[in-house]
Design a protein around this motif. Structure first.
Motif, short mmCIF file in Angstrom:
data_model
loop_
_atom_site.label_atom_id
_atom_site.label_comp_id
_atom_site.label_asym_id
_atom_site.label_seq_id
_atom_site.Cartn_x
_atom_site.Cartn_y
_atom_site.Cartn_z
N GLU A 43 66.38 103.44 139.76
CA GLU A 43 66.45 102.12 140.38
C GLU A 43 65.32 101.25 139.86
O GLU A 43 64.17 101.68 139.80
CB GLU A 43 66.34 102.26 141.90
CG GLU A 43 66.55 100.97 142.62
CD GLU A 43 66.57 101.16 144.12
OE1 GLU A 43 66.57 100.15 144.82
OE2 GLU A 43 66.58 102.31 144.59
N PRO A 44 65.62 100.00 139.45
CA PRO A 44 64.56 99.13 138.93
C PRO A 44 63.61 98.71 140.05
O PRO A 44 63.97 98.65 141.22
CB PRO A 44 65.32 97.92 138.37
CG PRO A 44 66.64 97.96 139.02
CD PRO A 44 66.93 99.39 139.37
N ALA A 45 62.39 98.41 139.65
CA ALA A 45 61.38 97.98 140.62
C ALA A 45 61.76 96.61 141.15
O ALA A 45 62.25 95.76 140.41
CB ALA A 45 60.01 97.92 139.96
N PRO A 46 61.57 96.37 142.45
CA PRO A 46 61.92 95.05 143.02
C PRO A 46 61.01 93.96 142.45
O PRO A 46 59.83 94.18 142.21
CB PRO A 46 61.71 95.23 144.52
CG PRO A 46 60.78 96.38 144.65
CD PRO A 46 61.02 97.26 143.45
N ARG A 47 61.62 92.79 142.28
CA ARG A 47 60.84 91.65 141.78
C ARG A 47 60.06 91.05 142.93
O ARG A 47 60.58 90.85 144.03
CB ARG A 47 61.78 90.61 141.18
CG ARG A 47 62.41 91.07 139.91
CD ARG A 47 63.37 90.09 139.33
NE ARG A 47 63.00 88.70 139.61
CZ ARG A 47 63.74 87.68 139.27
NH1 ARG A 47 64.88 87.87 138.65
NH2 ARG A 47 63.36 86.45 139.54
N SER A 48 58.82 90.73 142.68
CA SER A 48 57.98 90.20 143.75
C SER A 48 57.97 88.68 143.79
O SER A 48 57.58 88.10 144.78
CB SER A 48 56.55 90.71 143.58
OG SER A 48 56.02 90.24 142.35
N ASP A 49 58.39 88.00 142.72
CA ASP A 49 58.30 86.55 142.70
C ASP A 49 59.40 85.86 143.51
O ASP A 49 59.21 84.77 144.00
CB ASP A 49 58.30 86.02 141.27
CG ASP A 49 59.55 86.41 140.50
OD1 ASP A 49 60.29 87.28 140.99
OD2 ASP A 49 59.79 85.85 139.42
N GLY A 50 60.57 86.48 143.68
CA GLY A 50 61.66 85.86 144.43
C GLY A 50 61.37 85.77 145.91
O GLY A 50 61.73 84.80 146.57
N GLY A 51 60.72 86.76 146.46
CA GLY A 51 60.42 86.78 147.89
C GLY A 51 59.40 85.73 148.28
O GLY A 51 59.47 85.15 149.36
N GLU A 52 58.44 85.48 147.40
CA GLU A 52 57.43 84.48 147.69
C GLU A 52 58.05 83.09 147.82
O GLU A 52 57.70 82.33 148.71
CB GLU A 52 56.37 84.47 146.58
CG GLU A 52 55.54 85.72 146.51
CD GLU A 52 54.56 85.82 147.65
OE1 GLU A 52 54.06 84.77 148.11
OE2 GLU A 52 54.30 86.94 148.10
N GLU A 84 60.52 96.63 153.26
CA GLU A 84 59.40 97.25 153.99
C GLU A 84 58.06 96.76 153.45
O GLU A 84 57.12 96.55 154.20
CB GLU A 84 59.49 98.78 153.88
CG GLU A 84 60.64 99.38 154.67
CD GLU A 84 60.50 99.13 156.16
OE1 GLU A 84 59.36 99.15 156.67
OE2 GLU A 84 61.52 98.90 156.81
N GLU A 85 57.98 96.57 152.13
CA GLU A 85 56.73 96.09 151.55
C GLU A 85 56.44 94.65 151.97
O GLU A 85 55.30 94.29 152.23
CB GLU A 85 56.78 96.19 150.03
CG GLU A 85 55.49 95.80 149.36
CD GLU A 85 55.53 96.01 147.87
OE1 GLU A 85 54.86 95.23 147.19
OE2 GLU A 85 56.23 96.92 147.40
N THR A 86 57.49 93.84 152.05
CA THR A 86 57.31 92.46 152.49
C THR A 86 56.86 92.41 153.94
O THR A 86 56.02 91.59 154.31
CB THR A 86 58.63 91.68 152.34
OG1 THR A 86 59.15 91.88 151.04
CG2 THR A 86 58.43 90.21 152.58
N LYS A 87 57.39 93.30 154.77
CA LYS A 87 56.98 93.33 156.18
C LYS A 87 55.50 93.70 156.30
O LYS A 87 54.79 93.20 157.17
CB LYS A 87 57.83 94.33 156.95
CG LYS A 87 59.24 93.88 157.18
CD LYS A 87 60.03 94.93 157.94
CE LYS A 87 61.48 94.51 158.08
NZ LYS A 87 62.29 95.53 158.74
N ARG A 88 55.05 94.61 155.43
CA ARG A 88 53.65 95.03 155.49
C ARG A 88 52.71 93.95 154.95
O ARG A 88 51.62 93.77 155.46
CB ARG A 88 53.44 96.33 154.70
CG ARG A 88 53.84 97.54 155.50
CD ARG A 88 53.49 98.82 154.77
NE ARG A 88 54.72 99.24 154.07
CZ ARG A 88 54.80 99.49 152.78
NH1 ARG A 88 53.75 99.42 152.02
NH2 ARG A 88 55.94 99.85 152.24
N SER A 89 53.13 93.24 153.91
CA SER A 89 52.22 92.29 153.27
C SER A 89 52.17 90.94 153.99
O SER A 89 51.16 90.25 153.92
CB SER A 89 52.63 92.07 151.81
OG SER A 89 53.89 91.45 151.74
N ASN A 90 53.23 90.53 154.67
CA ASN A 90 53.24 89.24 155.37
C ASN A 90 52.47 89.34 156.68
O ASN A 90 52.51 90.35 157.37
CB ASN A 90 54.66 88.77 155.65
CG ASN A 90 55.32 88.23 154.41
OD1 ASN A 90 54.68 88.00 153.40
ND2 ASN A 90 56.62 88.04 154.49
#
Length: 118
Positions: free
Chosen positions: A21-30, A68-74
């Motif tokens: 599975e490819p790593a999720p892109r972080s720029d779209g969520g921001e 889950e990563e977005t929930k932790r970082s926000n």
């Protein structure tokens, strides 16, 4: 022309690559998070109902697309942006139910204006 009844498997087992599975892109969520928090404020300041509805749609999409990563970082959960967008929608529709006080003092558009003081 005759077709063979038994097909030959031409796949080679040594060339099989397992799926990773490819790593999720972080720029779209921001960008989505920024849009979900900025649109409600724009709807409140401009009193634009269309921007208010767009704010609700974007904030619900951002909330449902949280990882889950977005929930932790926000610092704030996604349902806060949904609540803010719903509040902006309420503010844009508020003049329909509670007209501003300046309109009440001037009278209605169909009636005679109030007499001017001498």
């Amino acid at each position: 022309m005759e077709y063979p009844t038994e097909e030959k498997d031409v796949r080679r087992p040594d060339l099989i690559v397992p799926f990773q599975e490819p790593a999720p892109r972080s720029d779209g969520g921001e960008f989505q998070t920024t849009l979900a928090s900025t649109l409600p404020m724009a709807a409140i300041f401009m009193r634009n109902r269309y921007i208010g509805w767009a704010a609700v749609v974007f904030s619900v999409q951002t909330w449902l697309g949280e990882s889950e990563e977005t929930k932790r970082s926000n610092s704030s959960p996604g349902y806060f942006s949904v609540g803010m967008s719903l509040m902006s929608l309420i503010v844009t529709y508020l003049p329909l139910f509670l007209p501003p006080a300046s309109n009440l003092q001037q009278g209605s558009a169909t009636g005679a204006p109030a007499p001017a003081p001498a």
